[in-house]
Design an enzyme around this catalytic site. Structure first.
Site, PDB file in Angstrom:
ATOM      1  N   ASP A  22       0.838  -1.193   0.000  1.00  0.00           N
ATOM      2  CA  ASP A  22       0.000   0.000   0.000  1.00  0.00           C
ATOM      3  C   ASP A  22       0.882   1.257   0.000  1.00  0.00           C
ATOM      4  O   ASP A  22       0.576   2.251   0.606  1.00  0.00           O
ATOM      5  CB  ASP A  22      -0.849  -0.031   1.299  1.00  0.00           C
ATOM      6  CG  ASP A  22      -2.012   0.931   1.241  1.00  0.00           C
ATOM      7  OD1 ASP A  22      -2.733   1.044   2.241  1.00  0.00           O
ATOM      8  OD2 ASP A  22      -2.189   1.575   0.186  1.00  0.00           O
TER       9      ASP A  22
ATOM     10  N   CYS B  81     -19.399 -14.943  -3.750  1.00  0.00           N
ATOM     11  CA  CYS B  81     -20.407 -14.043  -3.191  1.00  0.00           C
ATOM     12  C   CYS B  81     -21.815 -14.527  -3.561  1.00  0.00           C
ATOM     13  O   CYS B  81     -22.765 -14.367  -2.799  1.00  0.00           O
ATOM     14  CB  CYS B  81     -20.209 -12.609  -3.687  1.00  0.00           C
ATOM     15  SG  CYS B  81     -18.812 -11.761  -2.938  1.00  0.00           S
TER      16      CYS B  81
ATOM     17  N   CYS C  22     -23.226  -6.857   2.276  1.00  0.00           N
ATOM     18  CA  CYS C  22     -22.356  -5.687   2.400  1.00  0.00           C
ATOM     19  C   CYS C  22     -23.052  -4.438   1.854  1.00  0.00           C
ATOM     20  O   CYS C  22     -23.000  -3.370   2.466  1.00  0.00           O
ATOM     21  CB  CYS C  22     -21.031  -5.919   1.685  1.00  0.00           C
ATOM     22  SG  CYS C  22     -21.178  -6.452  -0.015  1.00  0.00           S
TER      23      CYS C  22
ATOM     24  N   CYS D 109     -17.971   6.791   1.120  1.00  0.00           N
ATOM     25  CA  CYS D 109     -17.445   5.768   2.028  1.00  0.00           C
ATOM     26  C   CYS D 109     -16.886   6.401   3.302  1.00  0.00           C
ATOM     27  O   CYS D 109     -16.022   7.283   3.241  1.00  0.00           O
ATOM     28  CB  CYS D 109     -16.357   4.951   1.325  1.00  0.00           C
ATOM     29  SG  CYS D 109     -15.607   3.689   2.378  1.00  0.00           S
TER      30      CYS D 109
HETATM   31  C1  B12 Z   1      -7.866   3.595  -2.660  1.00  0.00           C
HETATM   32  C2  B12 Z   1      -8.028   2.599  -1.492  1.00  0.00           C
HETATM   33  C3  B12 Z   1      -9.091   2.781  -0.607  1.00  0.00           C
HETATM   34  C4  B12 Z   1     -10.183   3.815  -0.848  1.00  0.00           C
HETATM   35  C5  B12 Z   1     -11.129   3.356  -1.974  1.00  0.00           C
HETATM   36  C6  B12 Z   1     -11.559   1.898  -1.844  1.00  0.00           C
HETATM   37  C7  B12 Z   1     -11.674   1.151  -3.191  1.00  0.00           C
HETATM   38  N1  B12 Z   1     -12.499   0.120  -3.217  1.00  0.00           N
HETATM   39  O1  B12 Z   1     -10.997   1.521  -4.117  1.00  0.00           O
HETATM   40  C8  B12 Z   1     -10.852   3.913   0.563  1.00  0.00           C
HETATM   41  C9  B12 Z   1     -10.191   5.043   1.358  1.00  0.00           C
HETATM   42  C10 B12 Z   1     -12.358   4.147   0.550  1.00  0.00           C
HETATM   43  C11 B12 Z   1     -10.438   2.589   1.167  1.00  0.00           C
HETATM   44  C12 B12 Z   1     -11.134   1.973   2.196  1.00  0.00           C
HETATM   45  C13 B12 Z   1     -10.758   0.780   2.770  1.00  0.00           C
HETATM   46  N2  B12 Z   1      -9.608   0.096   2.577  1.00  0.00           N
HETATM   47 CO1  B12 Z   1      -8.377   0.549   1.168  1.00  0.00          CO
HETATM   48  N3  B12 Z   1      -7.120   0.712  -0.268  1.00  0.00           N
HETATM   49  C14 B12 Z   1      -7.110   1.521  -1.296  1.00  0.00           C
HETATM   50  C15 B12 Z   1      -5.916   1.186  -2.223  1.00  0.00           C
HETATM   51  C16 B12 Z   1      -4.821   2.207  -1.952  1.00  0.00           C
HETATM   52  C17 B12 Z   1      -6.233   1.143  -3.744  1.00  0.00           C
HETATM   53  C18 B12 Z   1      -7.521   0.297  -4.061  1.00  0.00           C
HETATM   54  C19 B12 Z   1      -7.822   0.410  -5.562  1.00  0.00           C
HETATM   55  O2  B12 Z   1      -7.016   0.016  -6.387  1.00  0.00           O
HETATM   56  N4  B12 Z   1      -8.964   1.003  -5.899  1.00  0.00           N
HETATM   57  C20 B12 Z   1      -9.313   1.215  -7.299  1.00  0.00           C
HETATM   58  C21 B12 Z   1     -10.686   0.576  -7.619  1.00  0.00           C
HETATM   59  C22 B12 Z   1     -11.013   0.676  -9.094  1.00  0.00           C
HETATM   60  O3  B12 Z   1     -10.570  -0.803  -7.277  1.00  0.00           O
HETATM   61  P1  B12 Z   1     -11.770  -1.579  -6.607  1.00  0.00           P
HETATM   62  O4  B12 Z   1     -12.676  -0.661  -5.904  1.00  0.00           O
HETATM   63  O5  B12 Z   1     -11.216  -2.694  -5.879  1.00  0.00           O
HETATM   64  O6  B12 Z   1     -12.580  -2.058  -7.887  1.00  0.00           O
HETATM   65  C23 B12 Z   1     -12.255  -3.241  -8.447  1.00  0.00           C
HETATM   66  C24 B12 Z   1     -13.360  -4.249  -8.358  1.00  0.00           C
HETATM   67  O7  B12 Z   1     -14.542  -3.679  -8.093  1.00  0.00           O
HETATM   68  C25 B12 Z   1     -13.267  -4.937  -9.671  1.00  0.00           C
HETATM   69  N5  B12 Z   1     -14.520  -5.026 -10.370  1.00  0.00           N
HETATM   70  C26 B12 Z   1     -15.148  -4.090 -11.016  1.00  0.00           C
HETATM   71  N6  B12 Z   1     -16.221  -4.604 -11.611  1.00  0.00           N
HETATM   72  C27 B12 Z   1     -16.257  -5.916 -11.348  1.00  0.00           C
HETATM   73  C28 B12 Z   1     -17.145  -6.920 -11.696  1.00  0.00           C
HETATM   74  C29 B12 Z   1     -16.883  -8.178 -11.254  1.00  0.00           C
HETATM   75  C30 B12 Z   1     -17.824  -9.301 -11.627  1.00  0.00           C
HETATM   76  C31 B12 Z   1     -15.751  -8.404 -10.463  1.00  0.00           C
HETATM   77  C32 B12 Z   1     -15.454  -9.784  -9.938  1.00  0.00           C
HETATM   78  C33 B12 Z   1     -14.880  -7.387 -10.097  1.00  0.00           C
HETATM   79  C34 B12 Z   1     -15.153  -6.159 -10.556  1.00  0.00           C
HETATM   80  O8  B12 Z   1     -12.465  -4.220 -10.521  1.00  0.00           O
HETATM   81  C35 B12 Z   1     -12.089  -3.004  -9.938  1.00  0.00           C
HETATM   82  C36 B12 Z   1     -10.636  -2.769 -10.284  1.00  0.00           C
HETATM   83  O9  B12 Z   1      -9.839  -3.818  -9.814  1.00  0.00           O
HETATM   84  C37 B12 Z   1      -5.538  -0.277  -1.723  1.00  0.00           C
HETATM   85  C38 B12 Z   1      -4.027  -0.602  -1.781  1.00  0.00           C
HETATM   86  C39 B12 Z   1      -3.597  -0.874  -3.230  1.00  0.00           C
HETATM   87  N7  B12 Z   1      -2.549  -0.177  -3.622  1.00  0.00           N
HETATM   88  O10 B12 Z   1      -4.226  -1.627  -3.934  1.00  0.00           O
HETATM   89  C40 B12 Z   1      -6.048  -0.288  -0.261  1.00  0.00           C
HETATM   90  C41 B12 Z   1      -6.709  -1.581   0.253  1.00  0.00           C
HETATM   91  C42 B12 Z   1      -7.677  -2.099  -0.808  1.00  0.00           C
HETATM   92  N8  B12 Z   1      -7.517  -1.133   1.384  1.00  0.00           N
HETATM   93  C43 B12 Z   1      -7.612  -2.006   2.334  1.00  0.00           C
HETATM   94  C44 B12 Z   1      -8.454  -1.874   3.493  1.00  0.00           C
HETATM   95  C45 B12 Z   1      -8.208  -2.843   4.659  1.00  0.00           C
HETATM   96  C46 B12 Z   1      -9.457  -0.895   3.526  1.00  0.00           C
HETATM   97  C47 B12 Z   1     -10.578  -0.755   4.605  1.00  0.00           C
HETATM   98  C48 B12 Z   1     -11.174  -2.051   5.111  1.00  0.00           C
HETATM   99  C49 B12 Z   1     -10.034   0.101   5.770  1.00  0.00           C
HETATM  100  C50 B12 Z   1     -11.121   0.476   6.813  1.00  0.00           C
HETATM  101  N9  B12 Z   1     -11.460  -0.429   7.687  1.00  0.00           N
HETATM  102  O11 B12 Z   1     -11.639   1.563   6.751  1.00  0.00           O
HETATM  103  C51 B12 Z   1     -11.645   0.084   3.805  1.00  0.00           C
HETATM  104  C52 B12 Z   1     -12.652  -0.863   3.046  1.00  0.00           C
HETATM  105  C53 B12 Z   1     -13.574  -0.128   2.089  1.00  0.00           C
HETATM  106  C54 B12 Z   1     -13.937  -1.031   0.881  1.00  0.00           C
HETATM  107  N10 B12 Z   1     -15.055  -1.741   0.999  1.00  0.00           N
HETATM  108  O12 B12 Z   1     -13.169  -1.095  -0.084  1.00  0.00           O
HETATM  109  C55 B12 Z   1      -6.774  -3.267   2.039  1.00  0.00           C
HETATM  110  C56 B12 Z   1      -7.764  -4.412   1.627  1.00  0.00           C
HETATM  111  C57 B12 Z   1      -7.296  -5.802   1.983  1.00  0.00           C
HETATM  112  C58 B12 Z   1      -8.323  -6.833   1.455  1.00  0.00           C
HETATM  113  N11 B12 Z   1      -8.606  -7.865   2.246  1.00  0.00           N
HETATM  114  O13 B12 Z   1      -8.878  -6.660   0.357  1.00  0.00           O
HETATM  115  C59 B12 Z   1      -5.827  -2.751   0.874  1.00  0.00           C
HETATM  116  C60 B12 Z   1      -5.459  -3.805  -0.162  1.00  0.00           C
HETATM  117  C61 B12 Z   1      -4.530  -2.220   1.539  1.00  0.00           C
HETATM  118  C62 B12 Z   1      -3.556  -3.361   1.961  1.00  0.00           C
HETATM  119  N12 B12 Z   1      -2.343  -3.293   1.506  1.00  0.00           N
HETATM  120  O14 B12 Z   1      -3.920  -4.283   2.648  1.00  0.00           O
HETATM  121  N13 B12 Z   1      -9.351   2.067   0.540  1.00  0.00           N
END
Ligand code: B12
Length: 367
Positions: A149, A203, A209, A229
């Site tokens: 991260d 899921c 969720c 969020c």
């Molecule tokens: C930006 C970020 C945030 C942001 C935005 C969250 C988000 N979902 O992007 C905020 C500040 C809100 C946040 C919150 C949290 N975060 Co954060 N965050 C990050 C970070 C830096 C980048 C995530 C990212 O790439 N987002 C970009 C978007 C586009 O990705 P995405 O939302 O996952 O969307 C993907 C899916 O939806 C998928 N998708 C889209 N359509 C479809 C359709 C299908 C069918 C499927 C299967 C998938 C799919 O594709 C998208 C792109 O991959 C990562 C670290 C990293 N460098 O990766 C940590 C990370 C994800 N966070 C983490 C954590 C722990 C949290 C929190 C739980 C902290 C807390 N308790 O408050 C919350 C959880 C909120 C949530 N439900 O996500 C951990 C998660 C670990 C895990 N088990 O997954 C990470 C990996 C950090 C780490 N090194 O451990 N976070």
């Protein structure tokens, strides 16, 4: 290019498999619960990232699009990268049951990942040691760079490809045996290691969720709008908390876990044995009013080495003011808010006034 090691001649496939097995063994020795290897093709994740950015779901996290293609092309971030080794570290600490705290409006809810020491430190140290063992194993492997991260890395899609779990509808990675209470870290390497296969998603038709999210931030399956969020606006956000979302924030003062607490897959989650992740300063069961009375020095001293530092003292007071405004309408609550108002910054003062209005409204309606 052949990699020379003292006793084993890589890269033949058999020995690369042996190295991959060794890496798994070393990772478990270092306290990771799982590890997997993936190639660097992130085409699908890249398209989905762009869709998320185009929708403005990244809020003001401009760092999510400021590195060109480095985030979605690992070899652009680290030239020579052929594989990414992803590792999982569970973090669910012992302590007061999260649902109990959520249901106690006089208590502060701090997300589980932030109750102990900052995970970046521990994971980076452990990953660096794993990277070192890999470098020792293959004399002329030039690249074994660790990330947690801390750089433009698509951690969840890479970990999913490496077989560590699937992305749930809340977008977090879920593991069938461990739930989602874990951090992810990775090592970029120039070794053509055998890759693991990504598992299946589980899921199904569950949308718990999405239903429990207090602010409806999961706007569609797998689509999280960070602007809504609680984790974004209590941690990353430097401005005002959206007024329309303050009541829904409840007593959540740093991050939010609701989408994890109620996820059926977390019934399998294990409590971590890592000391670093255990709650400090009784933060798993702290009174809102007590925390709001911390001076800046006390805040800095008690959050040294903690992820909570990320919101800063002004963010801390802002978040607490809102939570107190959502809490019991007591004289004590009014008193701590009024005593802090005169010296407060404009940001905090606005949230204190909002809180005082909520308390008056509730006190009046209770009469
Ligand atoms: C930006 C970020 C945030 C942001 C935005 C969250 C988000 N979902 O992007 C905020 C500040 C809100 C946040 C919150 C949290 N975060 Co954060 N965050 C990050 C970070 C830096 C980048 C995530 C990212 O790439 N987002 C970009 C978007 C586009 O990705 P995405 O939302 O996952 O969307 C993907 C899916 O939806 C998928 N998708 C889209 N359509 C479809 C359709 C299908 C069918 C499927 C299967 C998938 C799919 O594709 C998208 C792109 O991959 C990562 C670290 C990293 N460098 O990766 C940590 C990370 C994800 N966070 C983490 C954590 C722990 C949290 C929190 C739980 C902290 C807390 N308790 O408050 C919350 C959880 C909120 C949530 N439900 O996500 C951990 C998660 C670990 C895990 N088990 O997954 C990470 C990996 C950090 C780490 N090194 O451990 N976070």
């Amino acid at each position: 290019m052949s990699h020379k090691r003292l006793d084993i001649d890589y890269p033949c496939a058999m020995n690369m498999q042996r190295l991959a097995d060794n890496i798994r063994h070393w990772a478990l020795e270092l306290g990771f619960q799982d590890v997997g290897i993936a190639d660097t093709d992130l085409t699908l994740a890249s398209e989905r990232l762009q869709t998320w950015l185009n929708a403005g779901h990244h809020a003001d996290m401009d760092w999510m699009h400021q590195h060109g293609d480095k985030r979605t092309h690992p070899a652009q971030l680290e030239p020579g990268t052929l594989r990414v080794i992803s590792a999982r570290m569970d973090y669910l600490p012992a302590g007061r049951d999260p649902q109990d705290v959520l249901n106690d409006p006089a208590k502060a809810y701090i997300s589980r990942y932030a109750l102990g020491r900052d995970y970046h430190k521990l994971m980076r140290k452990r990953l660096a040691r794993l990277a070192e063992r890999i470098r020792e194993a293959v004399a002329d492997s030039e690249l074994a760079r660790a990330f947690v991260d801390s750089a433009p890395v698509m951690e969840k899609p890479l970990a999913e490809k490496a077989g560590l779990g699937w992305q749930g509808k809340h977008t977090l990675l879920i593991n069938r045996q461990a739930g989602s209470w874990f951090f992810i870290g990775e090592i970029y390497t120039d070794l053509a290691l055998p890759t693991d296969s990504s598992g299946s998603a589980h899921c199904g038709s569950c949308t718990t969720c999405m239903q429990v999210c207090p602010t409806d931030a999961i706007v569609a399956p797998y689509q999280l709008d960070a602007r809504k969020c609680i984790s974004w606006f209590t941690i990353e956000n430097r401005g005002a908390i959206p007024e329309s979302l303050r009541a829904a924030m409840g007593n959540r003062i740093f991050g939010c876990d609701d989408c994890q607490i109620f996820c059926p897959w977390n019934r399998y989650a294990q409590i971590t044995g890592e000391d670093d992740f255990q709650p400090r300063h009784d933060l798993d069961n702290a009174d809102l009013l007590t925390l709001f009375c911390w001076s800046e020095d006390e805040f800095l001293e008690r959050t040294a080495g903690s992820a909570i530092r990320r919101t800063g003292y002004q963010g801390w007071l802002r978040n607490l003011a809102v939570a107190i405004g959502n809490g019991p309408a007591t004289a004590a609550a009014r008193d701590v808010l009024e005593r802090r108002l005169p010296g407060a910054s404009d940001l905090v003062a606005e949230h204190i006034r909002w809180a005082l209005e909520q308390l008056s409204a509730r006190a009046d309606s209770a009469r």
